[in-house]
Design a protein around this motif. Structure first.
Motif, PDB file in Angstrom:
ATOM      1  N   LYS A  68       0.831  -1.203   0.000  1.00 14.38           N
ATOM      2  CA  LYS A  68       0.000   0.000   0.000  1.00 14.38           C
ATOM      3  C   LYS A  68       0.868   1.255   0.000  1.00 14.38           C
ATOM      4  CE  LYS A  68      -3.638   2.360   2.622  1.00 14.38           C
ATOM      5  NZ  LYS A  68      -4.493   2.308   3.845  1.00 14.38           N
ATOM      6  N   LYS A  69       1.902   1.267   0.851  1.00 11.24           N
ATOM      7  CA  LYS A  69       2.803   2.418   0.907  1.00 11.24           C
ATOM      8  C   LYS A  69       3.551   2.594  -0.410  1.00 11.24           C
ATOM      9  CE  LYS A  69       2.097   3.850   5.116  1.00 11.24           C
ATOM     10  NZ  LYS A  69       1.512   5.191   5.391  1.00 11.24           N
TER      11      LYS A  69
ATOM     12  N   LYS B  68       2.543   1.732  -3.421  1.00  8.13           N
ATOM     13  CA  LYS B  68       1.611   2.248  -4.422  1.00  8.13           C
ATOM     14  C   LYS B  68       1.347   3.733  -4.205  1.00  8.13           C
ATOM     15  CE  LYS B  68      -2.875   1.364  -6.544  1.00  8.13           C
ATOM     16  NZ  LYS B  68      -4.096   0.509  -6.534  1.00  8.13           N
ATOM     17  N   GLU B  69       1.152   4.124  -2.937  1.00  6.16           N
ATOM     18  CA  GLU B  69       0.914   5.541  -2.630  1.00  6.16           C
ATOM     19  C   GLU B  69       2.122   6.387  -3.024  1.00  6.16           C
ATOM     20  OE1 GLU B  69       0.056   5.587   1.504  1.00  6.16           O
ATOM     21  OE2 GLU B  69      -2.010   4.853   1.284  1.00  6.16           O
TER      22      GLU B  69
ATOM     23  N   VAL C 144       2.281   6.903  -6.798  1.00  8.32           N
ATOM     24  CA  VAL C 144       1.249   7.807  -7.306  1.00  8.32           C
ATOM     25  C   VAL C 144       1.534   9.250  -6.898  1.00  8.32           C
ATOM     26  CG1 VAL C 144      -1.193   8.377  -7.211  1.00  8.32           C
ATOM     27  CG2 VAL C 144      -0.499   5.988  -7.371  1.00  8.32           C
ATOM     28  N   LEU C 145       1.840   9.449  -5.624  1.00 11.25           N
ATOM     29  CA  LEU C 145       2.062  10.810  -5.117  1.00 11.25           C
ATOM     30  C   LEU C 145       3.279  11.466  -5.754  1.00 11.25           C
ATOM     31  CD1 LEU C 145       1.355  10.268  -1.300  1.00 11.25           C
ATOM     32  CD2 LEU C 145      -0.084  11.500  -2.936  1.00 11.25           C
TER      33      LEU C 145
END
Length: 203
Positions: free
Chosen positions: A30-31, A33-34, A37-38
């Protein structure tokens, strides 16, 4: 009361390791992927579970080869600079633990020596191949009798392969011609043995 800090050390139970891995893997993916994206960054994350099952995450649905290609284009100096930065972060993270960050990677001097040895070996191979290519392009300039003998043996081997290939093509062609001749003769013989048909009306 503050949150108790978890001691980072290897879990002895395989079941406990697998359970902890499954939980932590979800959060790590999850981290990752974030972050991709960010920050709009290329990211590749490869993990192996305690049982040896791999998990691979590539940001933006790209191929792993694209990410590795970017890494391969970095110079040795850039890679060592990034490695040094990563080691500083690891030392800060594990400052109060029993884990030695130096175990995660080679020592700087060892890594440089490894790159230098690999580069030296590649240069030697390139020089040898270049020398052989020059000798084949200009055989009249070769002075070493042993090298001339090696070149002669290679040429004879290539010539024998060409002769063998030519013979196979000739025999294949002859077999094809013989089959056609036999087929034509068979048809001609069959036509000579045929009796003329007579109509019962004229008998």
């Amino acid at each position: 009361m503050g949150r108790r800090k978890l001691t980072i050390k290897r879990l002895e139970s395989m079941k406990a390791r697998q359970t902890k891995y499954s939980k932590r893997k979800v959060g790590l993916l999850k981290k990752a992927k974030e972050l991709s994206v960010l920050c709009d960054t290329d990211l590749a994350l490869l993990m192996f579970s305690p049982t040896g099952k791999p998990s691979l995450f590539i940001a933006h649905n790209k191929d792993l080869s694209n990410v590795l290609e970017r890494l391969s284009k970095l110079s040795v100096e850039d890679r060592e600079e990034r490695r040094g930065y990563t080691m500083k972060l690891l030392k800060k993270i594990y400052a109060n633990s029993d884990i030695d960050p130096r175990n995660f990677s080679l020592d700087r001097n060892d890594a440089l020596k490894l790159h230098e040895d690999q580069l030296r070996e590649l240069k030697q191979k390139l020089a040898e191949k270049s020398r052989i290519l020059r000798e084949w392009k200009n055989p009249q300039n070769v002075k070493d009798l042993a090298q001339i003998k090696i070149m002669e043996e290679h040429l004879m081997g290539y010539v024998n392969k060409i002769i063998f290939k030519k013979a196979c093509q000739i025999f294949s062609r002859l077999d094809f011609l013989c089959l056609n001749i036999m087929r034509d003769n068979s048809c001609w013989s069959s036509s000579r043995n045929l009796k003329p048909l007579t109509s019962p009306v004229f008998q």
